[in-house]
Write a protein that holds these residues in place. Structure first.
Motif, PDB file in Angstrom:
ATOM      1  N   UNK A 168      58.107 109.774  96.704  1.00  0.00           N
ATOM      2  CA  UNK A 168      57.155 108.783  97.212  1.00  0.00           C
ATOM      3  C   UNK A 168      57.486 107.357  96.764  1.00  0.00           C
ATOM      4  N   UNK A 169      58.306 107.227  95.725  1.00  0.00           N
ATOM      5  CA  UNK A 169      58.573 105.905  95.137  1.00  0.00           C
ATOM      6  C   UNK A 169      59.184 104.907  96.127  1.00  0.00           C
ATOM      7  N   UNK A 170      60.191 105.271  96.942  1.00  0.00           N
ATOM      8  CA  UNK A 170      60.741 104.276  97.882  1.00  0.00           C
ATOM      9  C   UNK A 170      59.700 103.731  98.847  1.00  0.00           C
ATOM     10  N   UNK A 171      58.762 104.575  99.272  1.00  0.00           N
ATOM     11  CA  UNK A 171      57.742 104.124 100.222  1.00  0.00           C
ATOM     12  C   UNK A 171      56.694 103.240  99.534  1.00  0.00           C
ATOM     13  N   UNK A 172      56.370 103.575  98.276  1.00  0.00           N
ATOM     14  CA  UNK A 172      55.465 102.712  97.510  1.00  0.00           C
ATOM     15  C   UNK A 172      56.099 101.337  97.328  1.00  0.00           C
ATOM     16  N   UNK A 173      57.378 101.317  96.979  1.00  0.00           N
ATOM     17  CA  UNK A 173      58.083 100.046  96.783  1.00  0.00           C
ATOM     18  C   UNK A 173      58.200  99.269  98.086  1.00  0.00           C
ATOM     19  N   UNK A 174      58.467  99.968  99.189  1.00  0.00           N
ATOM     20  CA  UNK A 174      58.569  99.295 100.486  1.00  0.00           C
ATOM     21  C   UNK A 174      57.259  98.611 100.839  1.00  0.00           C
ATOM     22  N   UNK A 175      56.141  99.286 100.577  1.00  0.00           N
ATOM     23  CA  UNK A 175      54.839  98.672 100.851  1.00  0.00           C
ATOM     24  C   UNK A 175      54.646  97.382 100.081  1.00  0.00           C
ATOM     25  N   UNK A 176      55.073  97.375  98.815  1.00  0.00           N
ATOM     26  CA  UNK A 176      54.933  96.167  97.997  1.00  0.00           C
ATOM     27  C   UNK A 176      55.859  95.054  98.475  1.00  0.00           C
ATOM     28  N   UNK A 177      57.056  95.437  98.916  1.00  0.00           N
ATOM     29  CA  UNK A 177      57.996  94.434  99.454  1.00  0.00           C
ATOM     30  C   UNK A 177      57.434  93.820 100.728  1.00  0.00           C
ATOM     31  N   UNK A 178      56.840  94.644 101.604  1.00  0.00           N
ATOM     32  CA  UNK A 178      56.259  94.132 102.846  1.00  0.00           C
ATOM     33  C   UNK A 178      55.126  93.152 102.566  1.00  0.00           C
ATOM     34  N   UNK A 179      54.352  93.427 101.525  1.00  0.00           N
ATOM     35  CA  UNK A 179      53.296  92.490 101.137  1.00  0.00           C
ATOM     36  C   UNK A 179      53.918  91.200 100.620  1.00  0.00           C
ATOM     37  N   UNK A 180      54.984  91.322  99.839  1.00  0.00           N
ATOM     38  CA  UNK A 180      55.627  90.149  99.262  1.00  0.00           C
ATOM     39  C   UNK A 180      56.172  89.213 100.333  1.00  0.00           C
ATOM     40  N   UNK A 181      56.665  89.774 101.443  1.00  0.00           N
ATOM     41  CA  UNK A 181      57.223  88.929 102.506  1.00  0.00           C
ATOM     42  C   UNK A 181      56.196  88.658 103.613  1.00  0.00           C
ATOM     43  N   UNK A 182      54.911  88.909 103.291  1.00  0.00           N
ATOM     44  CA  UNK A 182      53.806  88.607 104.204  1.00  0.00           C
ATOM     45  C   UNK A 182      53.819  89.455 105.480  1.00  0.00           C
ATOM     46  N   UNK A 183      54.230  90.696 105.365  1.00  0.00           N
ATOM     47  CA  UNK A 183      54.166  91.635 106.487  1.00  0.00           C
ATOM     48  C   UNK A 183      53.073  92.672 106.260  1.00  0.00           C
ATOM     49  N   UNK A 184      52.063  92.312 105.455  1.00  0.00           N
ATOM     50  CA  UNK A 184      51.033  93.282 105.107  1.00  0.00           C
ATOM     51  C   UNK A 184      50.143  93.670 106.286  1.00  0.00           C
ATOM     52  N   UNK A 185      50.184  92.908 107.368  1.00  0.00           N
ATOM     53  CA  UNK A 185      49.368  93.230 108.546  1.00  0.00           C
ATOM     54  C   UNK A 185      50.201  93.803 109.687  1.00  0.00           C
ATOM     55  N   UNK A 186      51.459  94.135 109.384  1.00  0.00           N
ATOM     56  CA  UNK A 186      52.343  94.650 110.421  1.00  0.00           C
ATOM     57  C   UNK A 186      52.114  96.146 110.645  1.00  0.00           C
ATOM     58  N   UNK A 187      52.579  96.634 111.787  1.00  0.00           N
ATOM     59  CA  UNK A 187      52.507  98.062 112.082  1.00  0.00           C
ATOM     60  C   UNK A 187      53.349  98.852 111.088  1.00  0.00           C
ATOM     61  N   UNK A 188      54.509  98.284 110.717  1.00  0.00           N
ATOM     62  CA  UNK A 188      55.380  98.958 109.759  1.00  0.00           C
ATOM     63  C   UNK A 188      54.652  99.220 108.441  1.00  0.00           C
ATOM     64  N   UNK A 189      53.873  98.244 107.998  1.00  0.00           N
ATOM     65  CA  UNK A 189      53.142  98.412 106.732  1.00  0.00           C
ATOM     66  C   UNK A 189      52.093  99.511 106.853  1.00  0.00           C
TER      67      UNK A 189
END
Length: 262
Positions: A161-182
């Motif tokens: 689960x760690x890569x997906x947890x980290x990906x979520x945090x990276x998406x927030x960091x680059x302001x993609x927290x409202x994207x479908x990917x997130x």
């Protein structure tokens, strides 16, 4: 296995430094703290992939859950020791850069604020890393008498689960927290965390019961008490973290656009 320990000591900090330099190149507007943070998350993701892959190899190779051996069961433990030390320092750096962003210029005050922030916000994770290094690692390397490689592999798969947890945090960091990917990634985090960190323990008990013809509900009474205590100690923080993830998921799917979380 000292060669593996040395390799890990070079690999994880070295990869972090390379990724940090790449982050400066890819994001010229990012601060030093942002470059450090995204680099640390990529390193964590890679470690999660390596650990989960090792775990799957061990599980599929060990037909006898108690006595079958696989070299990765001890080899990867040696490799993960320097990662845990590195990751503890990376957690400290995260808070150090946060305090720097707040323009705390005095050296002692800066260190004190960073340590207080680390202990306040990442205390459970700090305890988790310390427990792995001081309790789980010695048991895995020296005290289990070369048995139970299958169960060591199971514990490695928890990192899936760690890569997906980290990906979520990276998406927030680059302001993609409202994207479908997130949002899709958030669902994957829930599923992988629940399967690999919660259902993992019933799976291990069931595997032991199937081999020895014991119903799963009787397995805890047919294995040493310390095995149950260790499993309960590992599982307890996983349940707490899963509850936190569920709360975040509820906000993700029901709330208005989120703010950037560093």
């Amino acid at each position: 296995m000292w060669q593996v320990l040395a390799a890990g000591s070079l690999f994880f900090p070295g990869l972090y430094l390379v990724l940090k330099r790449c982050a400066h190149w890819a994001g010229p507007g990012w601060t030093e703290g942002e470059c450090s943070l995204i680099s640390a998350r990529i390193v964590s993701s890679l470690q999660g992939i390596l650990a989960a892959t090792s775990g799957i190899i061990i599980i599929t190779s060990c037909k006898d859950v108690k006595f079958d051996r696989h070299w990765l069961a001890t080899g990867y433990i040696w490799f993960i020791i320097p990662y845990m030390v590195y990751d503890t320092y990376a957690m400290y750096l995260r808070h150090w850069y946060k305090c720097q962003d707040k323009r705390i210029l005095n050296g002692k005050e800066h260190f004190s604020k960073a340590m207080n922030s680390l202990l306040k916000k990442d205390f459970l994770m700090l305890v988790h890393h310390t427990a792995i290094l001081t309790i789980i690692v010695p048991i895995g390397l020296f005290l289990r008498r070369d048995i139970g490689d299958f169960f060591v592999g199971c514990l490695f798969t928890a990192e899936l689960s760690t890569p997906f947890v980290s990906l979520g945090k990276v998406l927030i960091q680059i302001n993609w927290q409202n994207s479908l990917l997130h949002k899709v990634n958030g669902a994957v985090v829930l599923i992988t965390f629940f399967i690999c960190r919660i259902l993992l323990f019933p799976f291990m008990y069931n595997a032991y019961g199937k081999q020895y013809g014991i119903p799963i509900y009787k397995v805890p009474f047919n294995i040493p008490l310390h095995c149950n205590v260790i499993n309960a100690s590992i599982m307890a923080p996983q349940i707490y973290w899963f509850w936190l993830i569920c709360r975040k998921a509820l906000r993700l799917y029901t709330s208005h656009p989120q703010t950037k979380d560093r």
